[in-house]
Design a protein around this motif. Structure first.
Motif, PDB file in Angstrom:
ATOM      1  N   ILE A  42       8.561 -26.365 -16.137  1.00 54.38           N
ATOM      2  CA  ILE A  42       8.336 -26.606 -14.709  1.00 54.38           C
ATOM      3  C   ILE A  42       6.989 -28.124 -14.001  1.00 54.38           C
ATOM      4  O   ILE A  42       6.203 -27.929 -14.650  1.00 54.38           O
ATOM      5  CB  ILE A  42       8.506 -25.204 -13.941  1.00 54.38           C
ATOM      6  N   GLY A  43       7.896 -29.207 -13.873  1.00 48.10           N
ATOM      7  CA  GLY A  43       7.021 -30.016 -13.491  1.00 48.10           C
ATOM      8  C   GLY A  43       7.009 -29.956 -12.186  1.00 48.10           C
ATOM      9  O   GLY A  43       7.575 -29.383 -11.450  1.00 48.10           O
ATOM     10  N   GLU A  44       6.459 -31.059 -11.323  1.00 44.84           N
ATOM     11  CA  GLU A  44       6.067 -31.484  -9.697  1.00 44.84           C
ATOM     12  C   GLU A  44       7.858 -32.146  -9.002  1.00 44.84           C
ATOM     13  O   GLU A  44       8.637 -30.984  -8.504  1.00 44.84           O
ATOM     14  CB  GLU A  44       5.050 -32.531  -9.563  1.00 44.84           C
ATOM     15  N   ALA A  45       7.803 -32.897  -9.246  1.00 45.30           N
ATOM     16  CA  ALA A  45       8.900 -33.550  -8.847  1.00 45.30           C
ATOM     17  C   ALA A  45       9.001 -35.020  -9.149  1.00 45.30           C
ATOM     18  O   ALA A  45       8.542 -35.520  -9.954  1.00 45.30           O
ATOM     19  CB  ALA A  45       8.266 -34.085  -7.188  1.00 45.30           C
ATOM     20  N   PRO A  46      10.220 -35.450  -9.534  1.00 43.92           N
ATOM     21  CA  PRO A  46      10.969 -36.501  -9.752  1.00 43.92           C
ATOM     22  C   PRO A  46      10.221 -37.827  -9.287  1.00 43.92           C
ATOM     23  O   PRO A  46       9.563 -38.144  -8.265  1.00 43.92           O
ATOM     24  CB  PRO A  46      12.182 -36.999  -9.690  1.00 43.92           C
ATOM     25  N   GLY A  47       9.610 -39.067 -11.224  1.00 46.11           N
ATOM     26  CA  GLY A  47       8.865 -40.389 -10.134  1.00 46.11           C
ATOM     27  C   GLY A  47      10.264 -40.820  -9.586  1.00 46.11           C
ATOM     28  O   GLY A  47      11.492 -41.183 -10.103  1.00 46.11           O
ATOM     29  N   ASP A  49      11.205 -42.861 -12.562  1.00 46.32           N
ATOM     30  CA  ASP A  49      12.126 -44.047 -13.816  1.00 46.32           C
ATOM     31  C   ASP A  49      12.640 -42.254 -13.791  1.00 46.32           C
ATOM     32  O   ASP A  49      13.792 -42.826 -14.030  1.00 46.32           O
ATOM     33  CB  ASP A  49      11.246 -43.777 -14.987  1.00 46.32           C
ATOM     34  N   GLU A  50      12.509 -41.397 -12.813  1.00 47.94           N
ATOM     35  CA  GLU A  50      13.218 -40.501 -13.226  1.00 47.94           C
ATOM     36  C   GLU A  50      14.497 -40.049 -12.093  1.00 47.94           C
ATOM     37  O   GLU A  50      15.835 -40.136 -11.681  1.00 47.94           O
ATOM     38  CB  GLU A  50      12.525 -38.882 -12.898  1.00 47.94           C
ATOM     39  N   ASP A  51      14.160 -40.753 -10.768  1.00 52.04           N
ATOM     40  CA  ASP A  51      15.012 -40.451  -9.934  1.00 52.04           C
ATOM     41  C   ASP A  51      15.919 -41.614 -10.135  1.00 52.04           C
ATOM     42  O   ASP A  51      17.193 -41.418  -9.743  1.00 52.04           O
ATOM     43  CB  ASP A  51      14.255 -41.457  -8.318  1.00 52.04           C
ATOM     44  N   ALA A  83      13.347 -28.664 -15.872  1.00 56.56           N
ATOM     45  CA  ALA A  83      12.986 -28.850 -14.098  1.00 56.56           C
ATOM     46  C   ALA A  83      11.775 -29.061 -13.789  1.00 56.56           C
ATOM     47  O   ALA A  83      11.129 -29.069 -14.618  1.00 56.56           O
ATOM     48  CB  ALA A  83      13.624 -27.556 -14.223  1.00 56.56           C
ATOM     49  N   ASN A  84      12.165 -29.360 -12.110  1.00 58.30           N
ATOM     50  CA  ASN A  84      10.959 -29.695 -10.879  1.00 58.30           C
ATOM     51  C   ASN A  84      10.904 -28.627 -10.136  1.00 58.30           C
ATOM     52  O   ASN A  84      12.014 -28.319  -9.851  1.00 58.30           O
ATOM     53  CB  ASN A  84      10.925 -30.988 -11.010  1.00 58.30           C
ATOM     54  N   THR A  85       9.990 -28.388  -9.911  1.00 64.28           N
ATOM     55  CA  THR A  85       9.536 -27.684  -8.396  1.00 64.28           C
ATOM     56  C   THR A  85      11.122 -28.522  -7.513  1.00 64.28           C
ATOM     57  O   THR A  85      11.427 -28.170  -6.439  1.00 64.28           O
ATOM     58  CB  THR A  85       8.108 -27.841  -8.131  1.00 64.28           C
ATOM     59  N   LEU A 161      -2.101 -28.893 -18.181  1.00 65.10           N
ATOM     60  CA  LEU A 161      -2.435 -29.650 -17.264  1.00 65.10           C
ATOM     61  C   LEU A 161      -1.298 -30.120 -17.457  1.00 65.10           C
ATOM     62  O   LEU A 161      -0.649 -30.765 -18.453  1.00 65.10           O
ATOM     63  CB  LEU A 161      -3.630 -30.806 -18.049  1.00 65.10           C
ATOM     64  N   HIS A 162      -0.891 -31.116 -15.832  1.00 65.57           N
ATOM     65  CA  HIS A 162      -0.043 -32.004 -15.939  1.00 65.57           C
ATOM     66  C   HIS A 162      -0.107 -33.579 -16.881  1.00 65.57           C
ATOM     67  O   HIS A 162      -1.824 -34.160 -17.262  1.00 65.57           O
ATOM     68  CB  HIS A 162      -0.035 -32.188 -14.590  1.00 65.57           C
ATOM     69  N   PRO A 163       0.696 -34.288 -17.676  1.00 69.77           N
ATOM     70  CA  PRO A 163       0.358 -35.157 -18.168  1.00 69.77           C
ATOM     71  C   PRO A 163      -0.034 -36.846 -17.411  1.00 69.77           C
ATOM     72  O   PRO A 163      -0.548 -37.410 -17.631  1.00 69.77           O
ATOM     73  CB  PRO A 163       1.953 -35.937 -18.985  1.00 69.77           C
TER      74      PRO A 163
HETATM   75  N1  URA Z   1       6.177 -35.838 -13.460  1.00 74.58           N
HETATM   76  C1  URA Z   1       6.104 -34.654 -12.674  1.00 74.58           C
HETATM   77  O1  URA Z   1       6.337 -33.684 -12.915  1.00 74.58           O
HETATM   78  N2  URA Z   1       8.215 -33.996 -12.958  1.00 74.58           N
HETATM   79  C2  URA Z   1       8.947 -35.723 -13.689  1.00 74.58           C
HETATM   80  O2  URA Z   1      10.002 -35.333 -13.969  1.00 74.58           O
HETATM   81  C3  URA Z   1       7.769 -36.902 -13.671  1.00 74.58           C
HETATM   82  C4  URA Z   1       6.824 -37.120 -13.539  1.00 74.58           C
END
Ligand code: URA
Length: 194
Positions: A42-47, A49-51, A83-85, A161-163
């Motif tokens: 689980i990541g944070e949210a789309p950026g 490129d993801e959008d 997925a993301n939050t 850690l987040h990439p």
């Molecule tokens: N960072 C995130 O946390 N989620 C993504 O999908 C892309 C970048």
């Protein structure tokens, strides 16, 4: 629940107007990977490129994540459900607000209920704060296994850690953020196999 529900859920997400982020989104970002995966990331949210693509972690951070997964022997397409939050991009990639997270939470919960992962990898502070004590520091708790989380019995939660952070940390010396993240992912792979 079956995977058919996951499809229904994705449709619901595509039509969601529970918070104002729907106004600026091009695409909702629901998942990538395998519905049979033992590990959910689980990541944070789309950026941006993801959008644009509708898939999580496809931009610069995603490419770095792919490199780490590959080095740890984790197959993104088969071993992970990603997925993301948040399912929609916050403008300028700012951090999700409390209200946005609250509005989106039920979708992530439903994804977890349907996928039933053995391990949930909390990628970065935002994902970590959604499940663990908000007072925790990601740099302190990364690589630790948290169990018996209220409402999620039987699932092991492991923060990493987040990439996006790792993009700014170039060292691969022993004990560096990149070194620790690779070790965390190797441990996660081993834990998933047990
Ligand atoms: N960072 C995130 O946390 N989620 C993504 O999908 C892309 C970048």
């Amino acid at each position: 629940m079956t995977f058919e529900n996951l499809k229904k859920l994705e449709k619901e997400v595509q039509q969601c107007k529970s918070c104002p982020l729907y106004i600026s989104r091009n695409n909702t970002v629901f998942y990538d990977g395998s519905e049979n995966a033992k590990i959910m990331l689980i990541g944070e949210a789309p950026g941006a490129d993801e959008d644009k693509s509708g898939k999580p972690f496809v931009g610069r951070a995603g490419k770095l994540l792919n490199e780490f997964l590959h080095s740890a022997g984790i197959n993104r397409d088969e071993d992970l459900y990603i997925a993301n939050t948040l399912k929609c991009r916050p403008p300028e990639n700012r951090k999700p607000t409390k209200e946005e997270k609250a509005a989106c939470e039920r979708y992530l919960r439903a994804q977890i209920e349907i996928i039933k992962p053995k391990i949930i990898v909390l990628c970065g502070a935002t994902a970590m704060e959604s499940f663990l004590d908000k007072k925790f520091k990601i740099s302190k708790v990364r690589g630790q296994i948290f169990e018996n989380i209220e409402g999620y019995k039987g699932i092991k939660f492991i923060p990493i850690l987040h990439p996006s952070y790792l993009l700014r940390q170039h060292s691969t010396d022993v004990g560096s953020p990149r070194d620790l993240t690779l070790k965390d992912l190797i441990m996660i792979k081993k834990t998933a196999l047990n």
